[in-house]
Motif scaffolding. Structure first.
Motif, PDB file in Angstrom:
ATOM      1  N   LEU A 145      24.015  -3.160 -12.786  1.00  0.00           N
ATOM      2  CA  LEU A 145      22.884  -2.704 -12.350  1.00  0.00           C
ATOM      3  C   LEU A 145      22.396  -3.119 -11.175  1.00  0.00           C
ATOM      4  CD1 LEU A 145      19.931  -1.488 -12.802  1.00  0.00           C
ATOM      5  CD2 LEU A 145      19.233  -3.552 -14.200  1.00  0.00           C
ATOM      6  N   THR A 146      21.836  -2.412 -10.099  1.00  0.00           N
ATOM      7  CA  THR A 146      21.407  -2.955  -8.760  1.00  0.00           C
ATOM      8  C   THR A 146      19.911  -2.574  -8.678  1.00  0.00           C
ATOM      9  OG1 THR A 146      23.319  -2.874  -7.772  1.00  0.00           O
ATOM     10  CG2 THR A 146      21.257  -2.786  -6.329  1.00  0.00           C
ATOM     11  N   VAL A 147      18.981  -3.504  -8.511  1.00  0.00           N
ATOM     12  CA  VAL A 147      17.413  -3.351  -8.527  1.00  0.00           C
ATOM     13  C   VAL A 147      17.053  -3.490  -7.103  1.00  0.00           C
ATOM     14  CG1 VAL A 147      15.223  -3.666  -9.459  1.00  0.00           C
ATOM     15  CG2 VAL A 147      17.125  -3.769 -11.054  1.00  0.00           C
ATOM     16  N   HIS A 148      16.339  -2.379  -6.583  1.00  0.00           N
ATOM     17  CA  HIS A 148      15.443  -2.411  -5.432  1.00  0.00           C
ATOM     18  C   HIS A 148      13.962  -2.692  -5.520  1.00  0.00           C
ATOM     19  CE1 HIS A 148      19.166  -1.655  -2.854  1.00  0.00           C
ATOM     20  NE2 HIS A 148      19.728  -1.004  -3.837  1.00  0.00           N
ATOM     21  N   TRP A 149      13.425  -3.460  -5.227  1.00  0.00           N
ATOM     22  CA  TRP A 149      12.098  -3.601  -5.530  1.00  0.00           C
ATOM     23  C   TRP A 149      11.153  -3.323  -4.183  1.00  0.00           C
ATOM     24  CZ3 TRP A 149      10.306  -4.327 -10.282  1.00  0.00           C
ATOM     25  CH2 TRP A 149      11.025  -4.871 -11.354  1.00  0.00           C
ATOM     26  N   VAL A 150      10.564  -2.206  -4.450  1.00  0.00           N
ATOM     27  CA  VAL A 150       9.810  -1.703  -3.225  1.00  0.00           C
ATOM     28  C   VAL A 150       8.231  -2.300  -3.409  1.00  0.00           C
ATOM     29  CG1 VAL A 150       9.024   0.402  -2.026  1.00  0.00           C
ATOM     30  CG2 VAL A 150      11.246   0.227  -3.358  1.00  0.00           C
ATOM     31  N   HIS A 151       7.762  -2.771  -2.270  1.00  0.00           N
ATOM     32  CA  HIS A 151       6.440  -3.480  -2.254  1.00  0.00           C
ATOM     33  C   HIS A 151       5.735  -2.689  -1.442  1.00  0.00           C
ATOM     34  CE1 HIS A 151       8.476  -7.759  -2.986  1.00  0.00           C
ATOM     35  NE2 HIS A 151       8.625  -6.945  -4.215  1.00  0.00           N
ATOM     36  N   ARG A 152       4.540  -2.389  -1.926  1.00  0.00           N
ATOM     37  CA  ARG A 152       3.355  -1.539  -1.183  1.00  0.00           C
ATOM     38  C   ARG A 152       2.568  -2.643  -0.069  1.00  0.00           C
ATOM     39  NH1 ARG A 152       2.587   0.503  -6.401  1.00  0.00           N
ATOM     40  NH2 ARG A 152       0.938  -1.015  -6.983  1.00  0.00           N
ATOM     41  N   THR A 153       2.536  -1.493   1.182  1.00  0.00           N
ATOM     42  CA  THR A 153       1.851  -2.521   1.959  1.00  0.00           C
ATOM     43  C   THR A 153       0.419  -2.345   1.942  1.00  0.00           C
ATOM     44  OG1 THR A 153       2.057  -0.571   3.421  1.00  0.00           O
ATOM     45  CG2 THR A 153       3.842  -2.301   3.760  1.00  0.00           C
ATOM     46  N   GLY A 154      -0.271  -1.480   0.999  1.00  0.00           N
ATOM     47  CA  GLY A 154      -1.752  -1.318   0.789  1.00  0.00           C
ATOM     48  C   GLY A 154      -1.864  -0.154  -0.170  1.00  0.00           C
ATOM     49  N   ALA A 155      -3.272  -0.121  -0.350  1.00  0.00           N
ATOM     50  CA  ALA A 155      -3.588   0.891  -1.555  1.00  0.00           C
ATOM     51  C   ALA A 155      -3.257   2.576  -1.067  1.00  0.00           C
ATOM     52  CB  ALA A 155      -5.105   0.780  -1.877  1.00  0.00           C
ATOM     53  N   ALA A 156      -3.362   2.628   0.407  1.00  0.00           N
ATOM     54  CA  ALA A 156      -2.943   3.869   0.877  1.00  0.00           C
ATOM     55  C   ALA A 156      -1.789   4.324   0.851  1.00  0.00           C
ATOM     56  CB  ALA A 156      -3.602   3.842   2.349  1.00  0.00           C
ATOM     57  N   ALA A 157      -0.823   3.376   0.728  1.00  0.00           N
ATOM     58  CA  ALA A 157       0.742   3.395   0.772  1.00  0.00           C
ATOM     59  C   ALA A 157       1.038   3.870  -0.815  1.00  0.00           C
ATOM     60  CB  ALA A 157       1.307   2.549   1.445  1.00  0.00           C
ATOM     61  N   ARG A 158       0.242   3.551  -1.642  1.00  0.00           N
ATOM     62  CA  ARG A 158       0.618   3.617  -3.037  1.00  0.00           C
ATOM     63  C   ARG A 158       1.524   5.220  -3.199  1.00  0.00           C
ATOM     64  NH1 ARG A 158      -1.329   1.511  -8.307  1.00  0.00           N
ATOM     65  NH2 ARG A 158      -0.070   2.518  -9.818  1.00  0.00           N
ATOM     66  N   CYS A 159       2.933   5.131  -3.754  1.00  0.00           N
ATOM     67  CA  CYS A 159       3.576   6.060  -4.274  1.00  0.00           C
ATOM     68  C   CYS A 159       4.609   6.491  -2.930  1.00  0.00           C
ATOM     69  CB  CYS A 159       3.043   7.277  -4.729  1.00  0.00           C
ATOM     70  SG  CYS A 159       1.955   6.843  -6.231  1.00  0.00           S
ATOM     71  N   ASP A 160       3.807   6.456  -1.838  1.00  0.00           N
ATOM     72  CA  ASP A 160       4.545   6.881  -0.634  1.00  0.00           C
ATOM     73  C   ASP A 160       5.907   6.017  -0.333  1.00  0.00           C
ATOM     74  OD1 ASP A 160       2.767   8.629  -0.236  1.00  0.00           O
ATOM     75  OD2 ASP A 160       1.557   7.508   1.238  1.00  0.00           O
ATOM     76  N   ALA A 161       5.686   4.597  -0.735  1.00  0.00           N
ATOM     77  CA  ALA A 161       6.793   3.691  -0.293  1.00  0.00           C
ATOM     78  C   ALA A 161       8.097   4.061  -1.018  1.00  0.00           C
ATOM     79  CB  ALA A 161       6.325   2.149  -0.712  1.00  0.00           C
ATOM     80  N   LEU A 162       7.955   4.509  -2.348  1.00  0.00           N
ATOM     81  CA  LEU A 162       8.998   4.585  -3.194  1.00  0.00           C
ATOM     82  C   LEU A 162       9.684   6.009  -2.821  1.00  0.00           C
ATOM     83  CD1 LEU A 162      10.592   4.227  -5.963  1.00  0.00           C
ATOM     84  CD2 LEU A 162       8.961   5.696  -7.014  1.00  0.00           C
ATOM     85  N   LEU A 163       9.115   6.974  -2.149  1.00  0.00           N
ATOM     86  CA  LEU A 163       9.833   8.322  -1.926  1.00  0.00           C
ATOM     87  C   LEU A 163      10.585   7.782  -0.481  1.00  0.00           C
ATOM     88  CD1 LEU A 163      10.344  11.232  -1.736  1.00  0.00           C
ATOM     89  CD2 LEU A 163       7.995  11.395  -0.487  1.00  0.00           C
TER      90      LEU A 163
END
Length: 296
Positions: free
Chosen positions: A200-218
């Motif tokens: 298993l390889t896990v990439h944790w994606v951290h948000r830079t702010g509320a406006a970026a919620r869900c966009d960082a994952l894509l």
């Protein structure tokens, strides 16, 4: 006739596992013979203010699920429990207990946060040993194992609401299985460890702010270098983000729709009490089509 898997459950333990996620353990009727599988969904029923336990329909459904649900909807709205979908994070077969992880979206840091939070978040933020909820489910008919025999590797992608399901999935993987996970959370404090014999390889994606919620994952999945071979993808989280991820995998990565299992757990500015949008209905039709292709 379908049996009604409804029972009251009581809190036996409450533990904050990250700043914005709390793990609540329950015991109750029916947990001594509890079917288990990864990504196991059930519905939790939360009491209205002033109720010591959720009000449930009385007898008369004759063990039929549809009649029970009709009786549930017939309860006065101000007395009818809030119903929300959750994942069983783990089952303790020795003590006959289940654990459920709750994301604290606006976790009562101030009275205003508490007022703005949904009923499940408000309850979880203040949960105490002895508190009572009800469960509806799970039903084994909805169990869908990952197709490990037809996939070279697995892609799992979701936000923090998908963490309990992702955890149960990766911890069930056998030795030799390969999985790549992209998980969006607020910051490093929200990361969780997993124990699995799989590769298993896990990439944790951290948000830079509320406006970026869900966009960082894509963005992270779009920029990812995938391993060779044919994957099977499991996607969950905010409904719009899940749809965008699925479009990317199909249109830009060339993955067949039948190779993707996807679920929108929540919707921006809407709750499970709100009527489905046109996109929600279209997603439901696509899920039916995907399920049919998956079983062929």
């Amino acid at each position: 006739m379908t049996d009604v898997p409804v029972a009251l459950i009581q809190v036996t333990d409450v533990r904050r596992i990250t700043p914005h996620m709390v793990r609540v353990t329950f015991d109750g009727d029916g947990l001594d013979d509890f079917p288990t599988w990864p990504d196991q969904q059930l519905k939790l029923l939360f009491p209205r203010p002033g109720q010591p336990a959720p009000r449930l329909p009385g007898t008369g459904a004759d063990g039929d699920a549809m009649r029970w649900y009709e009786a549930f909807l017939a309860l006065p709205e101000d007395e009818r429990p809030w119903m929300r979908s959750y994942t069983v994070r783990s089952y303790d077969a020795e003590r006959h207990r289940i654990s459920v992880d709750f994301v604290l979206h606006a976790a009562a840091a101030t009275p205003q946060d508490d007022a703005d939070a949904g009923p499940a978040t408000r309850w979880a933020a203040h949960a105490r040993v002895g508190d009572t909820l009800a469960r509806y489910g799970p039903a084994a008919i909805y169990a869908r194992p990952l197709p490990l025999d037809t996939a070279d590797w697995l892609l799992l992608a979701g936000d923090e609401t998908a963490l309990p399901a992702i955890g149960s999935l990766v911890e069930s993987l056998p030795e030799g299985a390969r999985a790549l996970a992209y998980i969006e959370v607020a910051d490093a404090a929200e990361e969780q460890p997993f124990s699995t014999p799989a590769d298993l390889t896990v990439h944790w994606v951290h948000r830079t702010g509320a406006a970026a919620r869900c966009d960082a994952l894509l963005s992270a999945v779009r920029d990812a270098s995938f391993p060779p071979g044919t994957p099977f993808a499991w996607l969950a989280g905010e409904a719009g983000a899940v749809r965008a991820l699925r479009r990317h995998l199909v249109e830009e990565r060339g993955l067949a729709k039948s190779r993707i299992d996807f679920t929108g757990y929540w919707r921006r500015k809407l709750t499970q009490d709100d009527a489905p949008t046109d996109e929600d209905l279209a997603e439901a039709q696509e899920k039916i089509a995907a399920a049919q292709a998956y079983t062929q």
